[in-house]
Write an enzyme that holds these catalytic residues in place. Structure first.
Site, PDB file in Angstrom:
ATOM      1  N   ASP A 178      84.723 -20.083  56.488  1.00 19.50           N
ATOM      2  CA  ASP A 178      84.801 -19.895  57.820  1.00 19.50           C
ATOM      3  C   ASP A 178      85.674 -19.184  57.956  1.00 19.50           C
ATOM      4  OD1 ASP A 178      83.348 -21.018  60.754  1.00 19.50           O
ATOM      5  OD2 ASP A 178      85.577 -20.870  60.493  1.00 19.50           O
ATOM      6  N   TYR A 193      91.267 -15.157  64.880  1.00 22.12           N
ATOM      7  CA  TYR A 193      92.417 -15.989  63.537  1.00 22.12           C
ATOM      8  C   TYR A 193      93.340 -14.318  63.100  1.00 22.12           C
ATOM      9  CZ  TYR A 193      88.830 -20.404  63.792  1.00 22.12           C
ATOM     10  OH  TYR A 193      87.923 -20.405  63.730  1.00 22.12           O
ATOM     11  N   LYS A 222      83.092 -15.126  63.313  1.00 21.30           N
ATOM     12  CA  LYS A 222      82.723 -15.514  64.694  1.00 21.30           C
ATOM     13  C   LYS A 222      83.076 -14.551  65.933  1.00 21.30           C
ATOM     14  CE  LYS A 222      84.031 -19.942  63.394  1.00 21.30           C
ATOM     15  NZ  LYS A 222      85.543 -20.040  63.051  1.00 21.30           N
TER      16      LYS A 222
HETATM   17  P1  NDP Z   1      91.567 -29.390  59.920  1.00 15.85           P
HETATM   18  O1  NDP Z   1      90.721 -30.912  60.275  1.00 15.85           O
HETATM   19  O2  NDP Z   1      90.327 -29.261  59.198  1.00 15.85           O
HETATM   20  O3  NDP Z   1      93.032 -29.961  60.211  1.00 15.85           O
HETATM   21  C1  NDP Z   1      93.807 -29.031  58.938  1.00 15.85           C
HETATM   22  C2  NDP Z   1      95.317 -30.123  58.895  1.00 15.85           C
HETATM   23  O4  NDP Z   1      95.031 -30.911  57.789  1.00 15.85           O
HETATM   24  C3  NDP Z   1      95.733 -28.473  57.886  1.00 15.85           C
HETATM   25  O5  NDP Z   1      97.672 -29.209  59.019  1.00 15.85           O
HETATM   26  C4  NDP Z   1      96.104 -29.098  57.092  1.00 15.85           C
HETATM   27  O6  NDP Z   1      97.619 -28.588  56.066  1.00 15.85           O
HETATM   28  C5  NDP Z   1      95.731 -30.485  57.038  1.00 15.85           C
HETATM   29  N1  NDP Z   1      95.668 -31.448  55.657  1.00 15.85           N
HETATM   30  C6  NDP Z   1      93.919 -30.514  54.885  1.00 15.85           C
HETATM   31  N2  NDP Z   1      93.671 -31.591  54.482  1.00 15.85           N
HETATM   32  C7  NDP Z   1      94.520 -32.622  54.271  1.00 15.85           C
HETATM   33  C8  NDP Z   1      94.072 -33.801  53.607  1.00 15.85           C
HETATM   34  N3  NDP Z   1      93.320 -34.099  52.484  1.00 15.85           N
HETATM   35  N4  NDP Z   1      95.570 -34.611  53.452  1.00 15.85           N
HETATM   36  C9  NDP Z   1      96.203 -34.425  54.978  1.00 15.85           C
HETATM   37  N5  NDP Z   1      96.207 -33.347  55.921  1.00 15.85           N
HETATM   38  C10 NDP Z   1      95.280 -32.779  54.757  1.00 15.85           C
HETATM   39  O7  NDP Z   1      91.888 -28.222  61.587  1.00 15.85           O
HETATM   40  P2  NDP Z   1      91.213 -27.267  61.471  1.00 15.85           P
HETATM   41  O8  NDP Z   1      91.937 -26.945  62.989  1.00 15.85           O
HETATM   42  O9  NDP Z   1      92.154 -26.027  61.175  1.00 15.85           O
HETATM   43  O10 NDP Z   1      89.598 -27.065  61.295  1.00 15.85           O
HETATM   44  C11 NDP Z   1      88.890 -26.467  60.003  1.00 15.85           C
HETATM   45  C12 NDP Z   1      88.717 -25.396  60.544  1.00 15.85           C
HETATM   46  O11 NDP Z   1      87.542 -25.200  61.367  1.00 15.85           O
HETATM   47  C13 NDP Z   1      89.450 -24.133  60.955  1.00 15.85           C
HETATM   48  O12 NDP Z   1      90.097 -23.892  59.736  1.00 15.85           O
HETATM   49  C14 NDP Z   1      88.713 -23.478  61.788  1.00 15.85           C
HETATM   50  O13 NDP Z   1      87.906 -22.514  60.271  1.00 15.85           O
HETATM   51  C15 NDP Z   1      87.328 -24.223  62.415  1.00 15.85           C
HETATM   52  N6  NDP Z   1      87.663 -24.066  63.813  1.00 15.85           N
HETATM   53  C16 NDP Z   1      86.853 -23.324  64.591  1.00 15.85           C
HETATM   54  C17 NDP Z   1      86.993 -24.001  65.919  1.00 15.85           C
HETATM   55  C18 NDP Z   1      85.308 -22.984  67.136  1.00 15.85           C
HETATM   56  O14 NDP Z   1      86.541 -23.201  68.006  1.00 15.85           O
HETATM   57  N7  NDP Z   1      84.805 -22.699  66.388  1.00 15.85           N
HETATM   58  C19 NDP Z   1      88.105 -23.886  66.219  1.00 15.85           C
HETATM   59  C20 NDP Z   1      89.249 -25.146  65.586  1.00 15.85           C
HETATM   60  C21 NDP Z   1      88.791 -25.086  64.138  1.00 15.85           C
HETATM   61  P3  NDP Z   1      97.454 -27.993  55.241  1.00 15.85           P
HETATM   62  O15 NDP Z   1      97.349 -26.077  55.203  1.00 15.85           O
HETATM   63  O16 NDP Z   1      99.582 -28.153  55.145  1.00 15.85           O
HETATM   64  O17 NDP Z   1      96.814 -28.469  53.565  1.00 15.85           O
END
Ligand code: NDP
Length: 280
Positions: A43, A48, A73
């Site tokens: 995604d 981004y 998107k």
């Molecule tokens: P998430 O809820 O997926 O959280 C990501 C964060 O959690 C990062 O800091 C990551 O750290 C940490 N993390 C990931 N896995 C773990 C784990 N197993 N244990 C502990 N911490 C963890 O947030 P996002 O906002 O990134 O949402 C996911 C995806 O949704 C986005 O990347 C994007 O593709 C989409 N999105 C879409 C939106 C929209 O408006 N349509 C808005 C926001 C997001 P690290 O990377 O350091 O491991």
């Protein structure tokens, strides 16, 4: 990997990889690591700034294109018929792909930002319907659409959106919107399923994780997919990339699902379709 069938007949993986903040070399490596560890849905979004990195990560994985499911998107400041066509071509070029599996309107036009928000969404959708008919997009959908945005769009749409990607995690469930999407055959996809880490210290979630010998993150993600909602966690950390797709050898009980369903609101991003670009 398990798949769901969308209202247009296409299959979509139940678990995908989010790429917000996966940029440059780190982004390329994360996308390749995700694909090598079994993710098939990636995604991304024009805003981004990583479509080129995602495209490179896909190529480096050596998994055939037809086995992958790529979402991107259209940014909310580029809504409209002509700009949709232009922005789509730009995304396709950056990703270095021939087609996109799922193209989403990232945020709906709203009264604050567009003189006629209904028309802006309608014109955008018409362009997306044409791109789909030309075979450049398999499925078209929306993101962050509330009921009123969907109802307005459905008045003129020839194609019902296949997906609505919304904020959805144990601390922010938008249950009425999910029910409305289900009623309209629109598949829900959960963004920020881990609330960007803000819910991982919750003691109820911790207790449930302990019982299943999993991480709290895995409990959150499993809870999402048991609701038949697609989940797209993001991580730039290899062991978490692996952990976040390892969701299929445990099951939450009905009681545990209810416990999570009834958690208080927490970790909400503050982003709302009607007030963008502000937060509450
Ligand atoms: P998430 O809820 O997926 O959280 C990501 C964060 O959690 C990062 O800091 C990551 O750290 C940490 N993390 C990931 N896995 C773990 C784990 N197993 N244990 C502990 N911490 C963890 O947030 P996002 O906002 O990134 O949402 C996911 C995806 O949704 C986005 O990347 C994007 O593709 C989409 N999105 C879409 C939106 C929209 O408006 N349509 C808005 C926001 C997001 P690290 O990377 O350091 O491991």
């Amino acid at each position: 990997m398990k798949y769901l069938t969308l209202n247009d007949g296409h299959s979509i993986p139940l678990v995908g990889f989010g790429t917000y903040k996966c940029t440059a070399q780190e982004g390329i490596q994360s996308v390749t690591a995700a694909i090598e560890n079994g993710y098939r849905l990636i995604d991304t979004a024009a805003i981004y700034g990583n479509e080129d990195a995602v495209g490179k990560g896909i190529k480096a994985s050596n998994v055939p294109r037809e086995q992958l499911y790529i979402t991107t998107k259209l940014w909310r400041e580029n809504l409209g018929y002509a700009s949709t066509k232009k922005e789509f071509a730009r995304s396709l070029q950056k990703l270095n792909l021939e087609y996109i599996d799922l193209y989403l309107i990232h945020w709906p036009a709203n009264a604050k930002n567009y003189e006629n928000w209904q028309q802006a969404n309608t014109d955008t959708w018409r362009a997306m319907e044409e791109l789909q008919a030309e075979g450049k997009i398999k499925s078209i959908g929306v993101s962050n659409f509330f009921k009123q945005h969907l109802e307005a769009l459905l008045q003129t749409a020839n194609v019902v959106p296949a997906v609505n990607q919304i904020e959805f995690h144990p601390g922010y469930r938008q249950q009425e919107l999910v029910n409305f999407c289900n009623f309209k055959t629109i598949t829900v996809e959960a963004w920020s399923p881990l609330a960007r880490g803000k819910i991982l210290k919750n003691t109820i979630l911790k207790d449930i994780a302990k019982k299943h010998n999993t991480s709290v993150a895995q409990v959150c993600l499993r809870w999402v997919i048991q609701h038949k909602i697609i989940v797209i966690p993001k991580s730039n950390t290899t062991h978490r990339i692996k952990e976040n797709i390892d969701l299929f050898d445990f099951e939450l009980s009905t009681l545990e699902m209810t416990q999570i369903d009834t958690l208080p609101k927490m970790g909400f991003s503050g982003e709302l379709p009607d007030i963008w670009p502000d937060r509450i």
